[in-house]
Design a protein around this motif. Structure first.
Motif, PDB file in Angstrom:
ATOM      1  N   ILE A   1      -3.981  -8.663  -8.952  1.00 43.15           N
ATOM      2  CA  ILE A   1      -3.149  -8.155 -10.141  1.00 43.15           C
ATOM      3  C   ILE A   1      -2.832  -6.614 -10.068  1.00 43.15           C
ATOM      4  O   ILE A   1      -3.779  -5.914 -10.156  1.00 43.15           O
ATOM      5  CB  ILE A   1      -3.404  -8.650 -11.494  1.00 43.15           C
ATOM      6  N   LEU A   2      -1.782  -6.450 -10.316  1.00 42.82           N
ATOM      7  CA  LEU A   2      -1.414  -4.831 -10.359  1.00 42.82           C
ATOM      8  C   LEU A   2      -0.588  -4.637 -11.427  1.00 42.82           C
ATOM      9  O   LEU A   2       0.527  -5.289 -11.923  1.00 42.82           O
ATOM     10  CB  LEU A   2      -0.718  -4.297  -8.890  1.00 42.82           C
ATOM     11  N   LEU A   3      -1.096  -3.654 -12.393  1.00 43.88           N
ATOM     12  CA  LEU A   3      -0.248  -3.309 -13.446  1.00 43.88           C
ATOM     13  C   LEU A   3       0.137  -1.999 -13.471  1.00 43.88           C
ATOM     14  O   LEU A   3      -0.735  -1.054 -13.602  1.00 43.88           O
ATOM     15  CB  LEU A   3      -1.003  -3.461 -15.033  1.00 43.88           C
TER      16      LEU A   3
ATOM     17  N   GLU B   1      -3.725 -15.307  -3.363  1.00 48.02           N
ATOM     18  CA  GLU B   1      -4.604 -15.329  -2.267  1.00 48.02           C
ATOM     19  C   GLU B   1      -4.203 -14.472  -1.108  1.00 48.02           C
ATOM     20  O   GLU B   1      -3.639 -14.996  -0.011  1.00 48.02           O
ATOM     21  CB  GLU B   1      -4.560 -17.115  -1.843  1.00 48.02           C
ATOM     22  N   SER B   2      -4.434 -13.304  -1.480  1.00 43.77           N
ATOM     23  CA  SER B   2      -3.982 -12.080  -0.413  1.00 43.77           C
ATOM     24  C   SER B   2      -5.173 -11.677   0.006  1.00 43.77           C
ATOM     25  O   SER B   2      -6.057 -11.008  -0.329  1.00 43.77           O
ATOM     26  CB  SER B   2      -3.287 -11.005  -1.151  1.00 43.77           C
ATOM     27  N   LEU B   3      -5.338 -11.993   1.535  1.00 42.91           N
ATOM     28  CA  LEU B   3      -6.805 -11.352   2.180  1.00 42.91           C
ATOM     29  C   LEU B   3      -6.559 -10.188   2.577  1.00 42.91           C
ATOM     30  O   LEU B   3      -7.504  -9.206   2.313  1.00 42.91           O
ATOM     31  CB  LEU B   3      -6.749 -12.431   3.470  1.00 42.91           C
ATOM     32  N   ARG B   4      -5.417  -9.576   2.751  1.00 45.38           N
ATOM     33  CA  ARG B   4      -5.260  -8.063   3.071  1.00 45.38           C
ATOM     34  C   ARG B   4      -5.795  -7.248   1.953  1.00 45.38           C
ATOM     35  O   ARG B   4      -6.369  -6.261   2.007  1.00 45.38           O
ATOM     36  CB  ARG B   4      -4.054  -7.890   3.641  1.00 45.38           C
ATOM     37  N   LEU B   5      -5.282  -7.707   0.611  1.00 50.46           N
ATOM     38  CA  LEU B   5      -5.348  -6.766  -0.372  1.00 50.46           C
ATOM     39  C   LEU B   5      -6.815  -6.994  -0.990  1.00 50.46           C
ATOM     40  O   LEU B   5      -7.456  -5.997  -1.395  1.00 50.46           O
ATOM     41  CB  LEU B   5      -4.422  -7.453  -1.721  1.00 50.46           C
TER      42      LEU B   5
ATOM     43  N   GLU C   1      -2.977   4.615  -0.803  1.00 43.97           N
ATOM     44  CA  GLU C   1      -1.767   4.630  -0.049  1.00 43.97           C
ATOM     45  C   GLU C   1      -1.519   3.277   0.553  1.00 43.97           C
ATOM     46  O   GLU C   1      -0.462   2.492   0.445  1.00 43.97           O
ATOM     47  CB  GLU C   1      -1.561   5.534   0.966  1.00 43.97           C
ATOM     48  N   LEU C   2      -2.644   2.867   1.190  1.00 34.91           N
ATOM     49  CA  LEU C   2      -2.418   1.083   1.833  1.00 34.91           C
ATOM     50  C   LEU C   2      -2.315   0.228   1.000  1.00 34.91           C
ATOM     51  O   LEU C   2      -1.593  -0.763   1.154  1.00 34.91           O
ATOM     52  CB  LEU C   2      -3.779   1.080   2.837  1.00 34.91           C
ATOM     53  N   LEU C   3      -3.358   0.378  -0.352  1.00 32.52           N
ATOM     54  CA  LEU C   3      -3.267  -0.567  -1.096  1.00 32.52           C
ATOM     55  C   LEU C   3      -1.900  -0.767  -2.012  1.00 32.52           C
ATOM     56  O   LEU C   3      -1.137  -1.883  -2.204  1.00 32.52           O
ATOM     57  CB  LEU C   3      -4.373  -0.242  -2.144  1.00 32.52           C
ATOM     58  N   LEU C   4      -1.233   0.281  -2.101  1.00 32.82           N
ATOM     59  CA  LEU C   4       0.112   0.375  -2.872  1.00 32.82           C
ATOM     60  C   LEU C   4       1.214  -0.126  -1.891  1.00 32.82           C
ATOM     61  O   LEU C   4       1.686  -0.963  -2.547  1.00 32.82           O
ATOM     62  CB  LEU C   4       0.470   1.913  -3.159  1.00 32.82           C
ATOM     63  N   VAL C   5       1.238   0.433  -0.882  1.00 26.60           N
ATOM     64  CA  VAL C   5       2.051  -0.255   0.260  1.00 26.60           C
ATOM     65  C   VAL C   5       2.060  -2.007   0.397  1.00 26.60           C
ATOM     66  O   VAL C   5       2.912  -2.462   0.231  1.00 26.60           O
ATOM     67  CB  VAL C   5       2.007   0.432   1.604  1.00 26.60           C
ATOM     68  N   GLU C   6       0.947  -2.232   0.385  1.00 22.67           N
ATOM     69  CA  GLU C   6       0.619  -3.801   0.587  1.00 22.67           C
ATOM     70  C   GLU C   6       1.057  -4.623  -0.649  1.00 22.67           C
ATOM     71  O   GLU C   6       1.704  -5.382  -0.582  1.00 22.67           O
ATOM     72  CB  GLU C   6      -0.868  -4.074   0.923  1.00 22.67           C
ATOM     73  N   ALA C   7       0.762  -3.975  -1.772  1.00 23.81           N
ATOM     74  CA  ALA C   7       1.099  -4.387  -3.008  1.00 23.81           C
ATOM     75  C   ALA C   7       2.476  -4.419  -3.150  1.00 23.81           C
ATOM     76  O   ALA C   7       2.869  -5.566  -3.612  1.00 23.81           O
ATOM     77  CB  ALA C   7       0.484  -3.880  -4.249  1.00 23.81           C
ATOM     78  N   MET C   8       3.339  -3.390  -2.855  1.00 20.83           N
ATOM     79  CA  MET C   8       4.744  -3.563  -2.904  1.00 20.83           C
ATOM     80  C   MET C   8       5.447  -4.426  -1.819  1.00 20.83           C
ATOM     81  O   MET C   8       6.490  -5.125  -2.466  1.00 20.83           O
ATOM     82  CB  MET C   8       5.239  -2.082  -2.613  1.00 20.83           C
ATOM     83  N   ARG C   9       4.644  -4.339  -0.781  1.00 25.06           N
ATOM     84  CA  ARG C   9       5.372  -5.425   0.086  1.00 25.06           C
ATOM     85  C   ARG C   9       5.303  -7.053  -0.543  1.00 25.06           C
ATOM     86  O   ARG C   9       6.332  -7.722  -0.439  1.00 25.06           O
ATOM     87  CB  ARG C   9       4.640  -5.428   1.424  1.00 25.06           C
ATOM     88  N   SER C  10       4.270  -7.298  -1.056  1.00 25.06           N
ATOM     89  CA  SER C  10       3.888  -8.471  -1.458  1.00 25.06           C
ATOM     90  C   SER C  10       5.092  -8.526  -2.878  1.00 25.06           C
ATOM     91  O   SER C  10       5.506  -9.739  -3.005  1.00 25.06           O
ATOM     92  CB  SER C  10       2.457  -8.758  -2.245  1.00 25.06           C
ATOM     93  N   ALA C  11       5.237  -7.637  -3.624  1.00 27.08           N
ATOM     94  CA  ALA C  11       6.078  -7.759  -4.846  1.00 27.08           C
ATOM     95  C   ALA C  11       7.568  -7.935  -4.542  1.00 27.08           C
ATOM     96  O   ALA C  11       8.161  -8.583  -4.837  1.00 27.08           O
ATOM     97  CB  ALA C  11       5.767  -6.494  -5.612  1.00 27.08           C
ATOM     98  N   ALA C  12       7.824  -7.328  -3.329  1.00 26.78           N
ATOM     99  CA  ALA C  12       9.222  -7.512  -2.780  1.00 26.78           C
ATOM    100  C   ALA C  12       9.575  -8.842  -2.416  1.00 26.78           C
ATOM    101  O   ALA C  12      10.659  -9.164  -2.379  1.00 26.78           O
ATOM    102  CB  ALA C  12       9.547  -6.404  -1.435  1.00 26.78           C
TER     103      ALA C  12
ATOM    104  N   LEU D   1      12.935  -2.069  -3.648  1.00 31.21           N
ATOM    105  CA  LEU D   1      12.191  -2.979  -3.085  1.00 31.21           C
ATOM    106  C   LEU D   1      13.168  -4.063  -2.756  1.00 31.21           C
ATOM    107  O   LEU D   1      13.081  -4.678  -1.878  1.00 31.21           O
ATOM    108  CB  LEU D   1      11.008  -3.541  -3.878  1.00 31.21           C
ATOM    109  N   ARG D   2      13.851  -4.456  -3.743  1.00 26.05           N
ATOM    110  CA  ARG D   2      15.122  -5.558  -3.756  1.00 26.05           C
ATOM    111  C   ARG D   2      16.079  -5.049  -2.597  1.00 26.05           C
ATOM    112  O   ARG D   2      16.493  -5.720  -1.795  1.00 26.05           O
ATOM    113  CB  ARG D   2      15.590  -5.798  -4.920  1.00 26.05           C
ATOM    114  N   GLY D   3      16.220  -3.505  -2.486  1.00 26.21           N
ATOM    115  CA  GLY D   3      17.263  -3.267  -1.582  1.00 26.21           C
ATOM    116  C   GLY D   3      16.840  -3.273  -0.054  1.00 26.21           C
ATOM    117  O   GLY D   3      17.593  -3.704   0.583  1.00 26.21           O
ATOM    118  N   LEU D   4      15.641  -2.829  -0.105  1.00 24.56           N
ATOM    119  CA  LEU D   4      14.822  -3.031   1.212  1.00 24.56           C
ATOM    120  C   LEU D   4      14.810  -4.372   1.768  1.00 24.56           C
ATOM    121  O   LEU D   4      14.668  -4.605   3.065  1.00 24.56           O
ATOM    122  CB  LEU D   4      13.645  -2.188   1.360  1.00 24.56           C
ATOM    123  N   ALA D   5      14.812  -5.337   0.807  1.00 24.67           N
ATOM    124  CA  ALA D   5      14.550  -7.014   1.440  1.00 24.67           C
ATOM    125  C   ALA D   5      15.681  -7.213   1.842  1.00 24.67           C
ATOM    126  O   ALA D   5      16.141  -8.572   2.398  1.00 24.67           O
ATOM    127  CB  ALA D   5      13.948  -7.677   0.262  1.00 24.67           C
TER     128      ALA D   5
END
Length: 309
Positions: A78-80, A151-155, A182-193, A202-206
């Motif tokens: 969870i990221l808030l 179930e994100s192993l990387r996070l 920085e790594l944690l934020l990028v991985e969370a953003m990838r997952s959110a996208a 994020l939607r634009g990059l997808a």
């Protein structure tokens, strides 16, 4: 100490997501083990800064103010982005214990909810980000108010590394804790996208075609872009590009470019290494006066005042 974000117009393709994370300047992160047993509930007051939690064992219920309850199971992240008030509880909750997140952030030992003895029914790792910059709205504009990744192993691995570095303070821990966020934020953003990201970068990059234009806008921030030129890069007609960009990114292309230029300008001004005229040139303005008018309209104060404050 604030490290100004420096972009370069290189021949290599720009990565907007990486640039945004660097612009946020996540300075460090901390994480504590939390556990619960029996029937329990805790209510945290509003924190206002980004926080995160990863479930290690068992399950519990999260109810963020203004949102439906969410069941958290082992492996869930969870990221808030702004951490409003929320309740964390067992599935048969007791009267809530009220907690101040700022006080909990200063603790460096396991936090136990409910019954204090015996093996816990749930274990999790919860923590928060500490930022060097003063523009947290940038993160809020990119993410849903509640990011729930299952179930994100990387996070899970990244959060556990943050917790270990926070607790053990080995040689080099300060450096590790300045890079792991920085790594944690990028991985969370990838997952959110890949999930329920709201209109935004994020939607634009997808979107493969919009991503081409966005990368060019970031790579060549000082270029005098036009809608026609960007549409050609995206291999779309002018009208289709404008509609698609506005729908997925949430603002029109030129509004997005302005917002990105102002975000970079604010960061460069905070760095106190460049004059206002130099910053103006870096972000695509031919004259200092034109830049000052645009900055004042967007930020609410002249660039020289912003730099001093």
């Amino acid at each position: 100490m604030h490290r100004p974000f420096l972009f370069s117009e290189s021949p290599e393709m720009s990565d907007p997501l990486s640039e945004v994370v660097r612009l946020l300047h996540p300075g460090a992160a901390f994480a504590n083990i939390i556990s619960g047993k029996g029937n329990w509930a805790v209510r945290y007051f509003e924190y206002g800064l980004p926080s995160f939690c990863i479930m290690l064992e068992g399950s519990c219920q999260l109810t963020v103010d203004g949102h439906e309850p969410v069941t958290l199971c082992a492996g869930d992240f969870i990221l808030l982005p702004t951490t409003p008030a929320f309740i964390l509880s067992s599935f048969v909750p007791a009267p809530p214990v009220y907690l101040d997140p700022h006080q909990v952030a200063s603790l460096h030992s396991e936090i136990r909810y409910g019954e204090q003895g015996g093996s816990p029914d749930m274990r999790a790792m919860g923590g928060a980000f500490l930022f060097d910059c003063a523009d947290p709205g940038l993160l809020v504009s990119l993410l849903p108010s509640v990011v729930h990744v299952r179930e994100s192993l990387r996070l899970s691995q990244l959060v556990q590394m943050v917790a270990e570095e926070s607790a053990e303070q080995k040689p080099g821990s300060e450096f590790m804790l300045s890079r792991l966020p920085e790594l944690l934020l990028v991985e969370a953003m990838r997952s959110a996208a890949a999930g329920s990201a709201p209109p935004g970068l994020l939607r634009g990059l997808a979107d493969e075609r919009l991503a081409r234009a966005l990368r060019q806008m970031h790579e060549r921030i000082a270029h005098a872009w036009s809608i026609d030129e960007l549409a050609k890069i995206a291999v779309l007609s002018r009208s289709v590009f404008f509609e698609r960009f506005t729908r997925l990114v949430g603002v029109a292309p030129m509004q997005y470019l302005l917002a990105w230029r102002m975000a970079v300008a604010k960061d460069l001004l905070r760095g106190d290494q460049l004059s206002v005229s130099e910053v103006a040139e870096r972000v695509g303005y031919g004259s200092t006066s034109t830049f000052s008018v645009a900055f004042n309209r967007h930020v609410g104060q002249p660039p020289s005042h912003y730099a001093r404050s």
